[in-house]
Write a protein that holds these residues in place. Sequence first.
Motif, PDB file in Angstrom:
ATOM      1  N   ALA A 119       0.922  -1.108   0.002  1.00  0.00           N
ATOM      2  CA  ALA A 119      -0.023   0.055   0.149  1.00  0.00           C
ATOM      3  C   ALA A 119       1.006   1.190   0.123  1.00  0.00           C
ATOM      4  O   ALA A 119       1.828   1.391   0.637  1.00  0.00           O
ATOM      5  N   PHE A 120       0.571   2.368  -0.884  1.00  0.00           N
ATOM      6  CA  PHE A 120       1.214   3.375  -0.832  1.00  0.00           C
ATOM      7  C   PHE A 120       0.152   4.685  -1.086  1.00  0.00           C
ATOM      8  O   PHE A 120      -0.706   4.756  -1.753  1.00  0.00           O
ATOM      9  N   SER A 121       0.563   5.667  -0.262  1.00  0.00           N
ATOM     10  CA  SER A 121      -0.091   6.812  -0.530  1.00  0.00           C
ATOM     11  C   SER A 121       0.824   8.079  -0.643  1.00  0.00           C
ATOM     12  O   SER A 121       1.512   8.327   0.285  1.00  0.00           O
ATOM     13  N   GLY A 122       0.640   8.727  -1.875  1.00  0.00           N
ATOM     14  CA  GLY A 122       1.782  10.034  -2.051  1.00  0.00           C
ATOM     15  C   GLY A 122       1.585  11.217  -1.050  1.00  0.00           C
ATOM     16  O   GLY A 122       0.385  11.103  -0.595  1.00  0.00           O
ATOM     17  N   ASP A 123       2.741  11.894  -0.855  1.00  0.00           N
ATOM     18  CA  ASP A 123       2.501  12.930   0.102  1.00  0.00           C
ATOM     19  C   ASP A 123       1.454  13.936  -0.419  1.00  0.00           C
ATOM     20  O   ASP A 123       1.156  14.942   0.238  1.00  0.00           O
TER      21      ASP A 123
END
Length: 234
Positions: free
Chosen positions: A99-103
Amino acid sequence: MTFSICVREEYTGDGGESQHRFGVAVTTRLPGVGTLCPFASEHGAVATQALVNVELGEKGIEHLDNGLGVEVALQSLLSSDDGRAQRQLHGVGADGTFAFSGDECLDWFGHVEGPNYTVAGNLLTGESVVEATAETYESSDRDEPLAKRLIDALEAGHEEGGDKREDLEIQSAALLVETTEETVMDPYYNDLRVDATETPIADLRETFEKAAQGYEAALEKYEDDVKEDQNADA
């Protein structure tokens, strides 16, 4: 603009063998989310959202189908994506979760990872949306179809506030479920979309119920043909 869930489950197939199923479900306050965000195959499930890059979903599933682990597959795609700071990308494969959420995603945004599942969202009313989605999935009855349980999970997040843009009335929702098990007739309710409505979760549930009824009716009508195919395969 979205929240979604990806899951992997192990189960025993009709022939007694160990099988896996992968599912993804998503909803947003825009039309046509099923054309952009959810991807699944017998090797995994992926959701791409926030500032959507459809290639991340398409190539992510392609990499999983080619045998890459989910973390390697999705991280490699993000590493070459100049817009990754505005992306959310998450999913499950045969070997794990990612899982990845960009800043630079828009508040509230974030994700959670659990045993064999991921949930992510952006432009939400708060963290409780993804928490409720995850908790409802975790407590679901595994004897029920995964498609139904994914809708239940979306509904829980929706009831917590969901997408915060209340001025956007036209919404959408979608789900996909794939399995390693070979079946004579795949359930009609494992690939559903509601593309433009003001009540996406209720409409997706109604579509699931109608598809389940249609599937049972078709099995009954063509029972003899199904048995002949099964005997031929045996």
